[in-house]
Design a protein around this motif. Sequence first.
Motif, short mmCIF file in Angstrom:
data_model
loop_
_atom_site.label_atom_id
_atom_site.label_comp_id
_atom_site.label_asym_id
_atom_site.label_seq_id
_atom_site.Cartn_x
_atom_site.Cartn_y
_atom_site.Cartn_z
N GLU A 87 1.10 -2.67 9.24
CA GLU A 87 1.59 -3.79 8.42
C GLU A 87 2.87 -4.40 9.01
O GLU A 87 3.19 -5.56 8.73
CB GLU A 87 1.84 -3.30 6.99
N SER A 111 0.80 -1.21 0.00
CA SER A 111 0.00 0.00 0.00
C SER A 111 0.84 1.27 0.00
O SER A 111 0.33 2.35 0.15
CB SER A 111 -0.93 0.00 1.22
N SER A 112 2.16 1.13 -0.10
CA SER A 112 3.00 2.32 -0.13
C SER A 112 4.13 2.11 -1.12
O SER A 112 4.52 0.98 -1.41
CB SER A 112 3.56 2.60 1.27
N PHE A 156 -7.89 1.26 6.16
CA PHE A 156 -6.71 0.40 6.14
C PHE A 156 -6.93 -0.74 5.15
O PHE A 156 -7.96 -1.42 5.19
CB PHE A 156 -6.45 -0.16 7.54
N GLN A 165 -1.40 8.83 6.54
CA GLN A 165 -2.10 7.56 6.31
C GLN A 165 -1.11 6.46 5.91
O GLN A 165 -1.23 5.32 6.34
CB GLN A 165 -3.17 7.74 5.22
N GLN A 166 -0.12 6.81 5.09
CA GLN A 166 0.92 5.84 4.74
C GLN A 166 1.72 5.44 5.99
O GLN A 166 2.11 4.28 6.15
CB GLN A 166 1.86 6.44 3.70
N GLN A 179 -7.68 -4.85 11.55
CA GLN A 179 -8.33 -3.62 12.01
C GLN A 179 -8.86 -3.79 13.42
O GLN A 179 -8.72 -2.91 14.27
CB GLN A 179 -9.47 -3.24 11.06
N ASN A 239 -0.48 2.97 7.93
CA ASN A 239 -0.52 1.67 7.25
C ASN A 239 0.80 0.92 7.41
O ASN A 239 0.82 -0.29 7.69
CB ASN A 239 -0.82 1.86 5.76
#
Length: 369
Positions: A86, A27-28, A118, A78-79, A125, A82
């Motif tokens: 993670e 996600s990044s 997320f 937000q990154q 979560q 996450n």
Amino acid sequence: MLMAFLTCNSVANISCLRPSNQFTIPSSPFKPFKLPSFWPWQKVKMGPLSVSPMGFGTWAWGNQLLWGYQESMDSELQQVFNFAVENGINLFDTADSYGTGRLNGQSEKLLGKFIREFPGKKLEQSEIVIATKFAAYPWRLTPGQFVKACKASLDRLQIEQIGIGQLHWSTANYAPPQELALWGGLVAMYEKGLVQAVGVSNYGPKQLVKIHDYLKARGVPLCSAQVQFSLLSMGEEQMEIKKICDSLGIRLISYSPLGLGMLSGKYTPSNLPRGPRALLFKQILPGLEPLLSSLREIAESRRKTIPQVAINWCICKGTIPIPGIKTVKQVEENLGALGWRLSSTELLQLEDAAHESPQRMIQNIFQTK
């Protein structure tokens, strides 16, 4: 001014071993990060909860005065969130007062948004533990008003139950009668199921014992005590608080484990941070050379960074540190504090160096005896 901004903040079992310690974060856009073999999936008990051995603080998420927050930072934050989740972090500390002016409560709003969005599994979560603090504002005079404050935090977070509901500070120093309303509010939150557990922040040894006994008499266990605790804040009072926590089964959460950045190794008397912190750093940094020198020496021998050594010291003392984070790079570096432990010789070296350093971190003005 310095006092004003300080008031704004203020291993049980291995639950999971990953088959490989090389991950690409989907996600990044950041490069793969080589993780420790099992930390931070090695959880510790905090009351009824299982949390990572280090959490992250979100004081900066909304604070413009001290940390230079801008809403344009939200996508990177937000990154940051996450990336932390993670990589095994599930404890995030916040407060209903975090945020400047119209952004009051922004930290809680962002955390709620990031949990909802997320990209991982729903199970991940549900395992995220939010520890939020409720300010002892002078108009919060009844238990019902603290229940209302808790419900407002739940609305901002958009979650059904808060992990740990904490009193942000005690009013014993200046408004003793209000203290019973605070304590009654914690009991009411817990009994209504709004929080899974309760905790306190900025409570000194005497008040900590008092609130523990009060809550115990009402069938409410005190889960955690959050206090400024670091190599810059390791005085007799902090150590007494830690001793009390150990004897009563309370988990100590150490906030400002890097001394607002003074133990990061980034700053010198001629290279100060921007904003109000510069005034504080200018007073304290010149006297920290013995401590910073020891941190640097151990960091080099361990192939670690100075912040990683400073945070690891907090972990070795049996606390859960919650360093603040604003960037993925900071998360990545802080994760490097996990998966290893300082030796007893190294701990003694650091503590001796801290005692040799003539300067100490100023304490929160709301810290009680």
